[in-house]
Design a protein around this motif. Structure first.
Motif, PDB file in Angstrom:
ATOM      1  N   ILE A  99     -37.088  12.265  10.312  1.00 10.94           N
ATOM      2  CA  ILE A  99     -36.360  13.013   9.292  1.00 10.94           C
ATOM      3  C   ILE A  99     -37.358  13.540   8.257  1.00 10.94           C
ATOM      4  O   ILE A  99     -38.121  12.771   7.673  1.00 10.94           O
ATOM      5  CB  ILE A  99     -35.329  12.112   8.579  1.00 10.94           C
ATOM      6  N   ALA A 100     -37.329  14.839   8.029  1.00 14.03           N
ATOM      7  CA  ALA A 100     -38.218  15.442   7.024  1.00 14.03           C
ATOM      8  C   ALA A 100     -37.550  15.402   5.660  1.00 14.03           C
ATOM      9  O   ALA A 100     -36.358  15.684   5.532  1.00 14.03           O
ATOM     10  CB  ALA A 100     -38.535  16.878   7.407  1.00 14.03           C
ATOM     11  N   ARG A 101     -38.310  15.038   4.650  1.00 13.51           N
ATOM     12  CA  ARG A 101     -37.800  15.076   3.276  1.00 13.51           C
ATOM     13  C   ARG A 101     -37.899  16.472   2.683  1.00 13.51           C
ATOM     14  O   ARG A 101     -37.165  16.820   1.780  1.00 13.51           O
ATOM     15  CB  ARG A 101     -38.577  14.108   2.388  1.00 13.51           C
ATOM     16  N   LEU A 151     -43.992  13.922  -0.374  1.00 12.95           N
ATOM     17  CA  LEU A 151     -42.751  14.083   0.380  1.00 12.95           C
ATOM     18  C   LEU A 151     -43.000  14.537   1.806  1.00 12.95           C
ATOM     19  O   LEU A 151     -42.204  14.272   2.699  1.00 12.95           O
ATOM     20  CB  LEU A 151     -41.835  15.100  -0.293  1.00 12.95           C
ATOM     21  N   GLY A 152     -44.073  15.277   1.996  1.00 11.88           N
ATOM     22  CA  GLY A 152     -44.368  15.809   3.319  1.00 11.88           C
ATOM     23  C   GLY A 152     -45.233  17.049   3.197  1.00 11.88           C
ATOM     24  O   GLY A 152     -45.901  17.266   2.186  1.00 11.88           O
ATOM     25  N   ASN A 153     -45.183  17.844   4.247  1.00 17.90           N
ATOM     26  CA  ASN A 153     -46.024  19.023   4.350  1.00 17.90           C
ATOM     27  C   ASN A 153     -45.148  20.209   4.701  1.00 17.90           C
ATOM     28  O   ASN A 153     -44.315  20.115   5.599  1.00 17.90           O
ATOM     29  CB  ASN A 153     -47.065  18.755   5.441  1.00 17.90           C
ATOM     30  N   GLY A 178     -48.307  23.771   6.079  1.00 16.43           N
ATOM     31  CA  GLY A 178     -49.697  23.361   5.904  1.00 16.43           C
ATOM     32  C   GLY A 178     -50.078  22.932   4.498  1.00 16.43           C
ATOM     33  O   GLY A 178     -51.250  22.730   4.213  1.00 16.43           O
ATOM     34  N   CYS A 179     -49.101  22.781   3.618  1.00 17.72           N
ATOM     35  CA  CYS A 179     -49.365  22.406   2.216  1.00 17.72           C
ATOM     36  C   CYS A 179     -48.683  21.080   1.897  1.00 17.72           C
ATOM     37  O   CYS A 179     -47.478  20.932   2.143  1.00 17.72           O
ATOM     38  CB  CYS A 179     -48.797  23.460   1.259  1.00 17.72           C
ATOM     39  N   ASN A 180     -49.424  20.155   1.323  1.00 17.20           N
ATOM     40  CA  ASN A 180     -48.809  18.913   0.874  1.00 17.20           C
ATOM     41  C   ASN A 180     -47.862  19.201  -0.278  1.00 17.20           C
ATOM     42  O   ASN A 180     -48.161  20.023  -1.153  1.00 17.20           O
ATOM     43  CB  ASN A 180     -49.855  17.901   0.435  1.00 17.20           C
TER      44      ASN A 180
END
Length: 118
Positions: free
Chosen positions: A2-4, A56-58, A61-63
Motif C-alpha cells: 500500500i502506497a502512502r 511517506l514514499g517516493n 523519483g522524488c522522496n
C-alpha cells in the motif's frame, strides 16, 4: 504493498519539467503556517529533513517527507499529489509557473490499515 503517497499524471509531468530545470528534487509537507501545510518541492537536499520527519514514499523519483506532527493527522489516509492553478506564497519550485502542488486524500480501508501495520 500500500502506497502512502501517489501522484496524478499532471503532477508527474510538472515534476519532470522542474527536474529538467533544477536536477533531483524532493518534497516536504509540514504543518506550518501560510502554505506550510501544502506540499513543497525543493532541489534534493536543499530542505534539511529533521529527526521527526516521516518519509511517506517516493513520487516520480522524488522522496516525499512529512513533518511528524502533521503525519499524526494524516497517517490514516492515502495522499495523492496533484497540481492546481494559482500561486502559493511558499518557496516551492513550481510557484513562479502560476501553479501549485496540492494534496488530495482518501481514508485507508480497514484492510489497508492492517497491511500498513505489517
Amino acid at each position: 504493498m500500500i502506497a502512502r503517497i501517489l501522484a496524478t499524471p499532471v503532477a508527474i509531468e510538472l515534476i519532470e519539467k522542474l527536474r529538467q530545470q533544477h536536477g533531483p528534487l524532493m518534497f516536504h509537507q509540514s504543518g506550518g503556517c501560510c502554505d506550510g501545510s501544502q506540499p513543497m518541492c525543493f532541489p534534493e537536499g536543499e530542505f534539511k529533513v529533521g529527526q521527526s520527519d516521516v518519509l511517506l514514499g517516493n513520487v516520480a523519483g522524488c522522496n516525499f517527507y512529512m513533518g511528524g506532527d502533521q503525519f499524526e493527522y494524516w497517517k490514516h489516509t492515502q495522499l495523492t499529489l496533484d497540481v492546481i492553478a494559482g500561486r502559493g506564497s511558499s518557496f516551492s519550485l513550481e510557484i513562479p509557473l502560476g501553479v501549485r502542488f496540492h494534496i488530495r486524500s482518501r481514508v485507508f480501508t480497514e484492510d489497508e490499515i492492517k497491511a500498513l501495520a505489517n
